[in-house]
Design a protein around this motif. Sequence first.
Motif, PDB file in Angstrom:
ATOM      1  N   GLN A 127      56.723  56.591 -39.744  1.00 41.35           N
ATOM      2  CA  GLN A 127      55.821  57.442 -38.966  1.00 41.35           C
ATOM      3  C   GLN A 127      54.826  56.605 -38.172  1.00 41.35           C
ATOM      4  N   SER A 128      54.301  55.575 -38.785  1.00 39.32           N
ATOM      5  CA  SER A 128      53.345  54.708 -38.084  1.00 39.32           C
ATOM      6  C   SER A 128      53.996  54.054 -36.872  1.00 39.32           C
ATOM      7  N   ASN A 129      55.228  53.590 -37.026  1.00 41.18           N
ATOM      8  CA  ASN A 129      55.925  52.953 -35.904  1.00 41.18           C
ATOM      9  C   ASN A 129      56.266  53.965 -34.814  1.00 41.18           C
ATOM     10  N   VAL A 130      56.649  55.177 -35.192  1.00 44.05           N
ATOM     11  CA  VAL A 130      56.950  56.202 -34.195  1.00 44.05           C
ATOM     12  C   VAL A 130      55.705  56.543 -33.382  1.00 44.05           C
ATOM     13  N   PHE A 131      54.569  56.745 -34.047  1.00 45.69           N
ATOM     14  CA  PHE A 131      53.358  57.114 -33.326  1.00 45.69           C
ATOM     15  C   PHE A 131      52.753  55.923 -32.584  1.00 45.69           C
ATOM     16  N   LYS A 132      52.960  54.732 -33.058  1.00 49.63           N
ATOM     17  CA  LYS A 132      52.554  53.546 -32.305  1.00 49.63           C
ATOM     18  C   LYS A 132      53.366  53.473 -31.015  1.00 49.63           C
TER      19      LYS A 132
END
Length: 190
Positions: A127-132
């Motif tokens: 999720q962090s990588n997707v939103f980044k």
Amino acid sequence: MGRGSSGLHAAPPVSRSALRQRLDRLVREVAKFGAVGGAGVLVNFLVFNLVRHVTDLQVVRSSVIATAVATLTNYIGYRYFTYRDRDKSRRTKELGLFLLFSVVGLVIENGVLYAATYGFGWDSPLQSNVFKFLGIGIATLFRFWSYRTWVFRALPSEEPAVAGVADGAESFLDVRTAAPAKPRVRQRVG
């Protein structure tokens, strides 16, 4: 000058080949910007995931560090590859504006990640990588516009602004024999 004449000539219509040249230049610029930006995205994600998994820093702090490292590498790429033909006479101002707009891009990019992490509780590595990635995409649109408009300014064109207008007396004659320009009508917004 006659009544209602502004003394200005309308710009000649842009020829198809001139329009095609401008479009080709824009496509090349976008491709170069994308190549440098793509390398910056890789640097950004590598540093982000490395810092996130090796240290105990929070997600957004790790992202800010990664964005700062990518910004420094991007400046080198933009200055010496994408915009190498642009004005180089004002490097201090250029670097200052680059950093200013990069900070705005950093806030946009990491604001998306912050909202996802702390607003919605989406904190898994995926999720962090997707939103980044989403934040980088939104910030990239802002960066492209601001860098090409304010930071890496084009050198003045060597072509005259209005084709067909000569200097001195000939210019005076052109103005006197030209058809009167239509007055501009301002529309009221409101």
